[in-house]
Design a protein around this motif. Structure first.
Motif, PDB file in Angstrom:
ATOM      1  N   SER A  30       0.821  -1.199   0.000  1.00 34.84           N
ATOM      2  CA  SER A  30       0.000   0.000   0.000  1.00 34.84           C
ATOM      3  C   SER A  30       0.862   1.258   0.000  1.00 34.84           C
ATOM      4  N   GLN A  31       1.928   1.244   0.812  1.00 38.99           N
ATOM      5  CA  GLN A  31       2.826   2.397   0.876  1.00 38.99           C
ATOM      6  C   GLN A  31       3.550   2.637  -0.449  1.00 38.99           C
ATOM      7  N   GLN A  32       3.752   1.558  -1.201  1.00 38.70           N
ATOM      8  CA  GLN A  32       4.405   1.674  -2.505  1.00 38.70           C
ATOM      9  C   GLN A  32       3.413   1.965  -3.636  1.00 38.70           C
ATOM     10  N   ASP A  33       2.153   2.218  -3.247  1.00 35.68           N
ATOM     11  CA  ASP A  33       1.095   2.562  -4.213  1.00 35.68           C
ATOM     12  C   ASP A  33       0.777   1.424  -5.183  1.00 35.68           C
ATOM     13  N   HIS A  34       1.064   0.186  -4.781  1.00 35.03           N
ATOM     14  CA  HIS A  34       0.712  -0.950  -5.632  1.00 35.03           C
ATOM     15  C   HIS A  34      -0.752  -1.349  -5.459  1.00 35.03           C
ATOM     16  N   ILE A  35      -1.276  -1.163  -4.262  1.00 35.54           N
ATOM     17  CA  ILE A  35      -2.657  -1.565  -3.999  1.00 35.54           C
ATOM     18  C   ILE A  35      -3.369  -0.466  -3.212  1.00 35.54           C
ATOM     19  N   PRO A  36      -4.652  -0.230  -3.494  1.00 33.82           N
ATOM     20  CA  PRO A  36      -5.403   0.836  -2.808  1.00 33.82           C
ATOM     21  C   PRO A  36      -6.156   0.307  -1.589  1.00 33.82           C
ATOM     22  N   ILE A  37      -5.543   0.362  -0.433  1.00 31.13           N
ATOM     23  CA  ILE A  37      -6.217  -0.063   0.789  1.00 31.13           C
ATOM     24  C   ILE A  37      -6.344   1.138   1.724  1.00 31.13           C
ATOM     25  N   GLN A  38      -7.545   1.377   2.196  1.00 34.16           N
ATOM     26  CA  GLN A  38      -7.787   2.460   3.141  1.00 34.16           C
ATOM     27  C   GLN A  38      -7.729   1.894   4.565  1.00 34.16           C
ATOM     28  N   PHE A  39      -6.529   1.858   5.135  1.00 30.40           N
ATOM     29  CA  PHE A  39      -6.368   1.256   6.452  1.00 30.40           C
ATOM     30  C   PHE A  39      -7.142   2.010   7.532  1.00 30.40           C
ATOM     31  N   ASP A  40      -7.334   3.315   7.332  1.00 31.39           N
ATOM     32  CA  ASP A  40      -8.035   4.080   8.360  1.00 31.39           C
ATOM     33  C   ASP A  40      -9.523   3.750   8.412  1.00 31.39           C
ATOM     34  N   GLN A  41     -10.029   3.009   7.419  1.00 35.71           N
ATOM     35  CA  GLN A  41     -11.439   2.630   7.413  1.00 35.71           C
ATOM     36  C   GLN A  41     -11.681   1.231   7.996  1.00 35.71           C
ATOM     37  N   VAL A  42     -10.598   0.546   8.353  1.00 35.22           N
ATOM     38  CA  VAL A  42     -10.733  -0.799   8.913  1.00 35.22           C
ATOM     39  C   VAL A  42     -11.245  -0.696  10.343  1.00 35.22           C
ATOM     40  N   ARG A  43     -12.379  -1.304  10.610  1.00 36.73           N
ATOM     41  CA  ARG A  43     -13.016  -1.196  11.915  1.00 36.73           C
ATOM     42  C   ARG A  43     -12.617  -2.313  12.875  1.00 36.73           C
ATOM     43  N   ILE A  44     -12.342  -3.498  12.330  1.00 37.83           N
ATOM     44  CA  ILE A  44     -12.053  -4.654  13.177  1.00 37.83           C
ATOM     45  C   ILE A  44     -10.780  -5.328  12.663  1.00 37.83           C
ATOM     46  N   GLU A  45      -9.893  -5.675  13.600  1.00 40.41           N
ATOM     47  CA  GLU A  45      -8.693  -6.439  13.286  1.00 40.41           C
ATOM     48  C   GLU A  45      -8.712  -7.738  14.091  1.00 40.41           C
ATOM     49  N   ALA A  46      -8.113  -8.767  13.536  1.00 43.10           N
ATOM     50  CA  ALA A  46      -8.009 -10.066  14.222  1.00 43.10           C
ATOM     51  C   ALA A  46      -6.553 -10.499  14.222  1.00 43.10           C
ATOM     52  N   SER A  47      -6.180 -11.310  15.201  1.00 49.37           N
ATOM     53  CA  SER A  47      -4.777 -11.701  15.336  1.00 49.37           C
ATOM     54  C   SER A  47      -4.421 -12.964  14.568  1.00 49.37           C
ATOM     55  N   ASN A  48      -5.425 -13.722  14.086  1.00 49.86           N
ATOM     56  CA  ASN A  48      -5.117 -14.937  13.339  1.00 49.86           C
ATOM     57  C   ASN A  48      -6.241 -15.223  12.335  1.00 49.86           C
ATOM     58  N   PRO A  49      -5.945 -16.000  11.288  1.00 49.61           N
ATOM     59  CA  PRO A  49      -6.946 -16.271  10.253  1.00 49.61           C
ATOM     60  C   PRO A  49      -8.209 -16.956  10.761  1.00 49.61           C
ATOM     61  N   ALA A  50      -8.084 -17.850  11.737  1.00 45.69           N
ATOM     62  CA  ALA A  50      -9.272 -18.541  12.243  1.00 45.69           C
ATOM     63  C   ALA A  50     -10.270 -17.554  12.842  1.00 45.69           C
ATOM     64  N   SER A  51      -9.778 -16.584  13.598  1.00 52.88           N
ATOM     65  CA  SER A  51     -10.661 -15.553  14.150  1.00 52.88           C
ATOM     66  C   SER A  51     -11.285 -14.724  13.030  1.00 52.88           C
ATOM     67  N   MET A  52     -10.482 -14.439  11.993  1.00 48.36           N
ATOM     68  CA  MET A  52     -11.002 -13.683  10.857  1.00 48.36           C
ATOM     69  C   MET A  52     -12.139 -14.434  10.178  1.00 48.36           C
ATOM     70  N   ALA A  53     -11.979 -15.750  10.014  1.00 43.71           N
ATOM     71  CA  ALA A  53     -13.021 -16.558   9.380  1.00 43.71           C
ATOM     72  C   ALA A  53     -14.329 -16.469  10.158  1.00 43.71           C
ATOM     73  N   ALA A  54     -14.235 -16.494  11.486  1.00 46.58           N
ATOM     74  CA  ALA A  54     -15.445 -16.403  12.310  1.00 46.58           C
ATOM     75  C   ALA A  54     -16.136 -15.052  12.121  1.00 46.58           C
ATOM     76  N   LEU A  55     -15.349 -13.990  12.022  1.00 45.84           N
ATOM     77  CA  LEU A  55     -15.921 -12.660  11.822  1.00 45.84           C
ATOM     78  C   LEU A  55     -16.625 -12.557  10.474  1.00 45.84           C
ATOM     79  N   ILE A  56     -15.989 -13.100   9.422  1.00 42.34           N
ATOM     80  CA  ILE A  56     -16.598 -13.053   8.089  1.00 42.34           C
ATOM     81  C   ILE A  56     -17.875 -13.890   8.065  1.00 42.34           C
ATOM     82  N   SER A  57     -17.827 -15.054   8.686  1.00 43.11           N
ATOM     83  CA  SER A  57     -18.996 -15.940   8.706  1.00 43.11           C
ATOM     84  C   SER A  57     -20.189 -15.296   9.396  1.00 43.11           C
ATOM     85  N   GLN A  58     -19.912 -14.417  10.369  1.00 45.85           N
ATOM     86  CA  GLN A  58     -20.984 -13.733  11.095  1.00 45.85           C
ATOM     87  C   GLN A  58     -21.478 -12.485  10.367  1.00 45.85           C
ATOM     88  N   GLY A  59     -20.945 -12.249   9.158  1.00 47.66           N
ATOM     89  CA  GLY A  59     -21.402 -11.116   8.365  1.00 47.66           C
ATOM     90  C   GLY A  59     -20.846  -9.770   8.784  1.00 47.66           C
TER      91      GLY A  59
END
Length: 312
Positions: free
Chosen positions: A212-241
């Motif tokens: 993102s810093q190298q302008d290769h991909i457009p990600i708005q990090f300041d708009q991210v509301r929830i972070e997870a520490s591992n992929p399994a937790s992320m999967a649960a968050l996505i599954s819950q909508g």
């Protein structure tokens, strides 16, 4: 002239620093207090510096002792690792192997290789750690594991990174999401709202930040509301909508992501490298080398998830 400074002096110094007491350190090392004191005195005389400040109530490291402590710990760790390697050779590969992997590697890649290895080498005990990329690199640096399998988190100069797999990035969405039927997406079409990301201490987030810093991909990090520490937790968050996420294909191919959809991303095509991580200048024991050989063969022969490919 006294005997040369050796391992026993380092052990004495490290234990006194840890305990803050000559009495407790002597008990832990099974030494008399006079013998322990003599070791510390000889070390200080040889160095020409005072390593401890002594009072009637406690013993604390001097400024010179504080600087020397990590060096002494590294020297003792290197000696212990080297002696372990020699013993493994003498035992003809009987002993212990410690390895580490990122969560997706441990779940998806290592079980098959370990099954074959343990059948072929029943006398070898294997210890497996499952941690984030940054922690794994430190484990290798500290000689706590023989090698690790993970992404290149920080390019440590004392480590050797040997790429074995390419792992494509994509968007992970629920099956009912409007984008779920897409066969691929370009980065600029990734929705910025409801974007979930792994936390900043993970290798995946570090790589996304660099791109993102190298302008290769457009990600708005300041708009991210929830972070997870591992992929399994992320999967649960996505599954819950709660949102959608950006992950490599291997991380999104474990059991916790069943029912979710991975959409590969283009323009640009971004991949992470899964590497064998070893410490430079340290030869693997025969047991660890045999396990590494088995793993490399397994990765070339075993079926891999879509969007994950071996590096020759």
């Amino acid at each position: 002239m006294g005997s040369p400074i050796g391992i026993r002096h380092l052990q004495a110094f490290i234990e006194v620093a840890r305990c803050g007491s000559f009495t407790r350190a002597a008990e832990h090392l099974y030494l008399t207090q006079s013998a322990l004191t003599a070791n510390i005195k000889q070390l200080e005389q040889d160095a020409g510096l005072t390593l401890f400040d002594r009072t009637t109530r406690r013993v604390v490291l001097s400024a010179e002792g504080e600087r020397f402590l990590p060096v002494a710990q590294r020297l003792l760790s290197d000696f212990t690792a080297a002696l372990t390697d020699l013993r493994a050779r003498a035992q003809l590969q009987q002993g212990h192997v410690s390895i580490a992997g990122s969560p997706s590697v441990v779940t998806r890649l290592l079980p098959g290789a370990l099954h074959q290895f343990c059948n072929e080498n029943p006398a070898i005990h294997v210890r497996l750690r499952d941690e984030s990329a940054g922690s794994l690199e430190q484990r290798v640096l500290n000689n706590e594991v023989d090698f690790a399998v993970a992404g290149n988190h920080s390019q440590q100069p004392e480590l050797e990174y040997s790429p074995v797999l390419r792992d494509r990035y994509g968007l992970v969405v629920p099956s009912h999401h409007p984008l779920a039927q897409k066969s691929s997406l370009i980065w600029k079409d990734v929705p910025s709202d409801h974007l979930l990301l792994l936390s900043q201490d993970t290798g995946i987030r570090a790589q996304l930040t660099r791109f993102s810093q190298q302008d290769h991909i457009p990600i708005q990090f300041d708009q991210v509301r929830i972070e997870a520490s591992n992929p399994a937790s992320m999967a649960a968050l996505i599954s819950q909508g709660l949102g959608i996420s950006l992950l490599p294909a291997l991380a999104a191919d474990v059991h916790s992501f069943e029912g979710l959809v991975f959409i590969p991303l283009e323009q640009p095509r971004i991949e992470r490298e899964i590497c064998i991580i070893t410490r430079k200048g340290r030869a693997l024991s025969p047991a660890a080398a045999a396990l590494l050989d088995r793993l490399q063969v397994h990765l070339k022969q075993a079926p891999l998830p879509a969007w994950v490919s071996p590096i020759d």
